[in-house]
Design an enzyme around this catalytic site. Structure first.
Site, PDB file in Angstrom:
ATOM      1  N   VAL A 213      -7.054  44.996   2.110  1.00  0.00           N
ATOM      2  CA  VAL A 213      -5.787  45.157   2.834  1.00  0.00           C
ATOM      3  C   VAL A 213      -4.653  44.402   2.137  1.00  0.00           C
ATOM      4  O   VAL A 213      -3.509  44.862   2.121  1.00  0.00           O
ATOM      5  CB  VAL A 213      -5.911  44.738   4.325  1.00  0.00           C
ATOM      6  CG1 VAL A 213      -6.085  43.231   4.481  1.00  0.00           C
ATOM      7  CG2 VAL A 213      -4.696  45.210   5.113  1.00  0.00           C
TER       8      VAL A 213
ATOM      9  N   GLY B 219     -11.696  49.578   7.735  1.00  0.00           N
ATOM     10  CA  GLY B 219     -10.976  48.761   8.717  1.00  0.00           C
ATOM     11  C   GLY B 219      -9.960  47.893   8.011  1.00  0.00           C
ATOM     12  O   GLY B 219      -9.386  48.294   6.995  1.00  0.00           O
ATOM     13  N   GLU B 220      -9.703  46.714   8.553  1.00  0.00           N
ATOM     14  CA  GLU B 220      -8.742  45.724   8.026  1.00  0.00           C
ATOM     15  C   GLU B 220      -7.290  46.182   8.154  1.00  0.00           C
ATOM     16  O   GLU B 220      -6.382  45.413   7.941  1.00  0.00           O
ATOM     17  CB  GLU B 220      -8.976  45.402   6.529  1.00  0.00           C
ATOM     18  CG  GLU B 220     -10.322  44.870   6.174  1.00  0.00           C
ATOM     19  CD  GLU B 220     -10.454  44.598   4.667  1.00  0.00           C
ATOM     20  OE1 GLU B 220      -9.482  44.787   3.910  1.00  0.00           O
ATOM     21  OE2 GLU B 220     -11.549  44.185   4.257  1.00  0.00           O
ATOM     22  N   GLY B 221      -7.052  47.473   8.404  1.00  0.00           N
ATOM     23  CA  GLY B 221      -5.700  48.015   8.358  1.00  0.00           C
ATOM     24  C   GLY B 221      -5.471  48.853   7.109  1.00  0.00           C
ATOM     25  O   GLY B 221      -4.361  49.361   6.898  1.00  0.00           O
TER      26      GLY B 221
ATOM     27  N   ASP C  79      -7.741  45.045  11.701  1.00  0.00           N
ATOM     28  CA  ASP C  79      -8.762  44.407  12.532  1.00  0.00           C
ATOM     29  C   ASP C  79      -9.914  43.935  11.676  1.00  0.00           C
ATOM     30  O   ASP C  79     -10.130  44.444  10.572  1.00  0.00           O
ATOM     31  CB  ASP C  79      -9.298  45.402  13.572  1.00  0.00           C
ATOM     32  CG  ASP C  79      -9.902  46.607  12.887  1.00  0.00           C
ATOM     33  OD1 ASP C  79     -11.072  46.540  12.483  1.00  0.00           O
ATOM     34  OD2 ASP C  79      -9.168  47.613  12.711  1.00  0.00           O
TER      35      ASP C  79
END
Ligand SMILES: Cc1cc2nc3c(=O)[nH]c(=O)nc-3n(C[C@H](O)[C@H](O)[C@H](O)COP(=O)(O)O)c2cc1C
Length: 643
Positions: free
Chosen positions: A390, A609-611, A467
């Protein structure tokens, strides 16, 4: 009768719109200010000592009932509030006129009247006019300015370039305010328990100086782009003094009506009602108004998109020099953004900030993930060190990354970029009981709302969800089933990549949770409490907070999707603020997007995930607006339309 100090003559309250004083500076009364005693006379306390009554008389107590002090007459009170409201940090438009000694004396005397811990008066004021010295100090500030700029995300860096952050050489006088934390000895009242109160006292002196200067028509700019020790050495301060403030002081032609950072779009003022709490922290509202909890407040504030602005955007898309509809989904994105902003064209969604909400999940104990729980905290450290995917994607897109510990099951070191908002160190196992209490669910929602507000107040114009939480795809699938009624077999995916046995167990765990809690989608807080991670609650609040401020939110994958379902259940119009960054490989995500009526902008099989997926979509959302704002129309460009 209580006595009241004599007050200097002040001009009556001005009409802030029409009064020329606001533009040209205050009238002569304010310049001549208090009588000569204040300026030239010795301080009577030091010469004659304290009033003997105060030493030998009775201690403070209720005493006889007296009339209430009436306060100042209305116009003097207005003048006080006026100077407070019209004080500005000034960086531009200084005039070369010297500041007369008597004016400086008055301003410094006002500073010296500040309250201080134990009356320790820990401040000193070093008045600097020497040009060569100011040049050396300006060089120190320039170095720190460059270092700060080098660290900024791209969108911020270009905005920062346009800002002026100091006027060291543009002002005739600079004043360094220091603090002596040792002054008065070890028994200074109050400072022993709170050593920082010495610094606070010097800051109050700065506050007084700033207000008095405003009343004199003098602009003051506070510069903090310094290494404090380096500046102290350049100023030749004794080693036991700390520099508290470095102020540039000079006359100006006019004071700006609003903080320059607000006018430049760098940051916004927070409404006073966000800052005032009634009895309990979190019950916000000014005295005399009903306290509102942020959740109820944002739900009430979320409204439908502006259909007029949407129609205008659609109409403009049709007049732009391109075949109608040829920008496909991006045309809809621009129309939705116009509806959200309530104007056409809408503002560019820039700068953007990715908020990565991190938390742990009790359901991890059921063996639903091959990764140990410690990885959540370790990845948080990685985000903060700039080493995760990210970070790389955000750097490419020019966005900032902020990490929120909303419930990581580990102690995290305080580092810049980490917002410590831990509700609890991980949730409980939802197969054994609710993952969290209702109060914790509301606390997570509220934390998300406040983070959205703070990031918008800090000048962001687009929020991006991120997230991190080992086992959070299990909690997400359970939430998706609870809100949409989907079958766990269809909604459950393989998360980070699990074998067949773990996958079967994951489905069985979700089924058990659903059977146990019998979730009611009409009670979104109850559903979050039953299954959610703290990051789901906070992300739902983040979406609601953004929607209430009519700011776009780009959603990442299945975790953000599950949170968006909760947000939509609380306030259906919140989805008007949401843009689906991508379609995750998790099957529950496609179910979620079609339930919410959102079309993903990127579909690359990402499941990290992570954005990451949302950040990839950021340039698409920004391009959609830029096209609407900048592309010529057939009329304006003289291009013939299709017949
Ligand atoms: C402690 C402190 C340090 C500040 N440092 C700087 C600075 O280094 N450069 C700058 O341009 N402004 C600085 N400012 C000014 C703020 O940006 C400014 O006060 C704020 O934007 C609000 O605007 P206003 O003072 O006009 O209301 C500082 C203000 C404070 C209180």
């Amino acid at each position: 009768m209580t006595t009241r100090p004599t007050t200097p003559t002040l001009t009556p309250m001005a009409d802030p719109v029409t009064d020329p004083d606001l533009v040209t500076g205050p009238g002569p009364d304010l310049v001549t200010g208090p009588g000569p005693d204040l300026v030239t006379g010795p301080d009577p306390d030091l010469v004659t000592g304290p009033d003997p009554d105060l030493v030998t008389g009775p201690g403070p107590g209720p005493g006889p009932v007296t009339e209430r002090d009436p306060g100042y007459p209305a116009e003097q009170r207005d003048a006080v509030y006026r100077v407070i409201a019209e004080r500005r940090d000034v960086r531009r438009g200084f005039r070369p006129d010297p500041v007369p000694a008597d004016v400086l004396d008055r301003v410094l005397t006002a500073a010296h009247q500040a309250p201080s811990v134990g009356l320790s008066q820990p401040w000193d004021f070093l008045v600097i006019t020497d040009r060569a010295r100011r040049e050396r100090i300006a060089a120190l500030a320039a170095r720190h300015r460059d270092e700060f700029a080098a660290d900024l995300p791209r969108a911020r860096a270009s905005a920062f370039d346009a800002l002026k952050i100091e006027s060291i050489l543009d002002t005739p006088v600079n004043i360094a305010v220091s603090c002596d934390r040792t002054r008065g000895g070890r028994h200074t009242l109050g400072r022993r328990t709170q050593p920082r109160t010495a610094d606070f006292s010097s800051v109050l002196a700065v506050g007084n100086l700033w207000l008095a200067a405003r009343a004199e028509g003098l602009g003051v700019g506070w510069v903090s782009f310094f290494d404090e020790r380096e500046l102290a050495a350049e100023l030749g301060l004794p080693a036991h003094l700390d520099v508290i403030a470095y102020l540039c002081v000079g006359y100006v032609s006019q004071f700006a009506p609003a903080p320059e950072l607000a006018t430049a779009g760098w940051a916004r003022r927070r409404p006073v009602s966000w800052a005032v709490h009634a009895e309990e922290f979190g019950r916000r509202g000014l005295p005399g108004t009903e306290p509102v909890d942020p959740l109820a407040e944002v739900i009430a504030a979320i409204g439908p998109p502006d259909v007029g602005a949407m129609a205008a955007a659609r109409e403009r898309q049709d007049r732009m020099t391109k075949p109608r509809g040829s920008l496909g989904e991006l045309e809809d994105v621009s129309v939705r953004l116009a509806g959200l902003a309530g104007c056409c064209p809408p503002p560019l969604p820039e700068p953007a900030c990715v908020a990565v909400f991190a938390a742990d999940h009790g359901v991890h104990a059921q063996g639903v993930s091959p990764w140990p729980q410690e990885v959540t905290g370790q990845m948080v450290a990685n985000f903060l060190a700039g080493g995760a995917v990210v970070n790389a994607f955000a750097a490419q897109a020019g966005a900032e990354v902020t990490v929120i510990d909303i419930g990581v099951a580990a102690e995290l070191e305080p580092v810049p970029g980490l917002l410590p908002r831990k509700i609890a160190p991980g949730t409980a196992d939802f197969t054994e009981g609710p993952a969290m209490t209702r109060d914790q669910a509301v606390a997570a929602l509220t934390a998300g709302i406040e983070i959205a507000r703070d990031l918008v107040a800090a000048g962001n114009r687009c929020l991006v969800t991120g997230d991190m939480g080992i086992a959070n795809t299990t909690a997400s699938a359970a939430l998706i089933c609870a809100f949409t009624g989907a079958d766990p077999v269809e909604a459950t995916g393989r998360g980070t990549g699990i074998d067949a046995a773990t996958y079967a167990r994951k489905i069985e765990v979700i089924c058990r949770g659903l059977a146990r809690h019998q979730p009611d989608p009409a009670d979104p807080v109850g559903v979050i409490a039953a299954f959610g991670g703290f990051e789901h609650g906070a992300l739902a609040g983040f979406i609601l907070g953004a929607a209430a401020l009519r700011m776009p939110v780009i959603l990442d994958g299945v975790i953000a999707g599950a949170a968006a379902l909760a947000a939509a259940a609380l306030a259906p119009d919140a989805i008007a603020a949401c843009f689906a960054g991508h379609r995750s490989a998790e099957p529950g995500h496609a179910i979620t997007l079609s339930y919410l009526g959102l079309r993903p902008l990127v579909d690359l099989g990402l499941r990290l995930g992570e954005g990451t997926g949302a950040v990839l979509a950021l340039p698409l959302v920004q391009s959609a607006v830029r096209a609407l704002r900048e592309v010529a129309t057939f009329d304006s460009a003289g291009v013939s339309d299709k017949t």
